[in-house]
Motif scaffolding. Structure first.
Motif, short mmCIF file in Angstrom:
data_model
loop_
_atom_site.label_atom_id
_atom_site.label_comp_id
_atom_site.label_asym_id
_atom_site.label_seq_id
_atom_site.Cartn_x
_atom_site.Cartn_y
_atom_site.Cartn_z
N GLU A 59 0.85 -1.19 0.00
CA GLU A 59 0.00 0.00 0.00
C GLU A 59 0.89 1.25 0.00
O GLU A 59 2.00 1.23 0.53
CB GLU A 59 -0.90 -0.04 1.24
N GLN A 103 0.20 5.05 4.16
CA GLN A 103 -0.56 6.27 4.34
C GLN A 103 -2.03 5.90 4.55
O GLN A 103 -2.58 5.05 3.88
CB GLN A 103 -0.42 7.15 3.10
N HIS A 104 -2.64 6.54 5.55
CA HIS A 104 -4.06 6.32 5.81
C HIS A 104 -4.70 7.69 6.05
O HIS A 104 -3.99 8.68 6.18
CB HIS A 104 -4.26 5.38 7.01
N GLU A 163 -3.23 2.77 14.34
CA GLU A 163 -2.80 2.94 12.95
C GLU A 163 -2.52 1.59 12.32
O GLU A 163 -2.40 0.58 13.02
CB GLU A 163 -1.61 3.88 12.83
N PRO A 164 -2.44 1.55 10.99
CA PRO A 164 -2.19 0.26 10.33
C PRO A 164 -0.79 -0.28 10.69
O PRO A 164 0.04 0.46 11.22
CB PRO A 164 -2.27 0.60 8.84
N ASN A 223 -5.38 -4.26 6.85
CA ASN A 223 -4.44 -3.15 7.01
C ASN A 223 -5.12 -1.84 6.64
O ASN A 223 -5.88 -1.34 7.46
CB ASN A 223 -3.11 -3.39 6.32
N VAL A 224 -4.89 -1.24 5.47
CA VAL A 224 -5.74 -0.09 5.11
C VAL A 224 -6.70 -0.53 4.01
O VAL A 224 -6.33 -1.37 3.17
CB VAL A 224 -4.95 1.18 4.66
N GLU A 262 -8.60 0.12 0.51
CA GLU A 262 -7.94 0.72 -0.65
C GLU A 262 -8.93 1.29 -1.66
O GLU A 262 -9.81 0.59 -2.15
CB GLU A 262 -7.04 -0.33 -1.32
N ASP A 316 -10.15 -2.93 6.35
CA ASP A 316 -9.04 -2.37 7.12
C ASP A 316 -8.75 -3.20 8.37
O ASP A 316 -9.40 -4.22 8.59
CB ASP A 316 -9.31 -0.88 7.45
N ARG A 349 -9.00 5.21 8.01
CA ARG A 349 -8.36 3.91 7.79
C ARG A 349 -8.28 3.54 6.31
O ARG A 349 -7.99 2.40 5.97
CB ARG A 349 -9.12 2.83 8.57
N ALA A 350 -8.54 4.52 5.45
CA ALA A 350 -8.49 4.27 4.00
C ALA A 350 -7.14 4.71 3.43
O ALA A 350 -6.59 5.74 3.82
CB ALA A 350 -9.61 5.04 3.30
N GLY A 351 -6.63 3.88 2.52
CA GLY A 351 -5.37 4.18 1.85
C GLY A 351 -5.50 3.90 0.37
O GLY A 351 -6.60 3.91 -0.18
#
Length: 179
Positions: free
Chosen positions: A32, A42-43, A102-103, A124-125, A127, A142, A169-171
């Protein structure tokens, strides 16, 4: 520009809503954004426009929804990035958002990767992807998504509605067209 990217050959993908598609060959980031092993992705990516801009600054583009599904499912149309059966603890999912704010660093869960070597597509995040007709489609879930409804939230076929997700929580993951 191809550093830390995996080439995915042209092939078929069956998308949960749009159905069967042929996806031309492309390259996808192993991790990511910013696509570095051991770095927290990055989130807090707020919008499709922000997601596109991050990839463009890196000399790439946002992955299409079809490309993301193709990379996650492969020729076998597998349910999980790593195979057909759910593996408990394989990916960054099911964590308490208050305890885990955080992730995880990219690649922290070594079993959470496709046979081609694309990591963290589950959890994780979540996408951002470029959906058909400029639609916003967020995939992969996420690190706080429930294991109870794992298939709905964190499988290769999981698809989330942008207005319902936590954008903190979006990347994003980036792609490139290849010859």
């Amino acid at each position: 520009g191809e550093r830390n990217m995996v080439r995915i050959s042209q092939g078929e993908v069956t998308m949960p809503v749009e159905g069967r598609r042929t996806v031309p060959a492309f390259a996808i980031d192993r991790y990511e954004f910013p696509n570095r092993a051991g770095q927290v992705p990055q989130h807090g990516v707020e919008s499709l426009l922000e997601a596109r801009a991050l990839c463009e600054r890196a000399g790439k583009r946002l992955c299409s929804t079809a490309e993301w599904f193709r990379a996650c499912m492969g020729d076998e149309q597998r349910k999980w990035p790593y195979g057909e059966s759910y593996l408990s603890g394989a990916c960054a999912v099911g964590f308490d958002p208050d305890a885990q704010r955080e992730p995880y660093p990219s690649g922290w869960f070594p079993r959470c990767r496709t046979p081609d070597g694309v990591s963290d597509m589950s959890g994780n995040v979540s996408e951002w992807t470029d959906g058909p007709e400029d639609s916003e489609i967020i995939l992969g879930g996420d690190w706080t998504d429930s294991l109870r409804w794992a298939e709905t939230y964190i499988s290769c076929r999981a698809r989330q509605i942008p207005r319902l997700i936590n954008r903190g929580r979006a990347g994003v993951r980036c792609c490139k067209s290849v010859k």
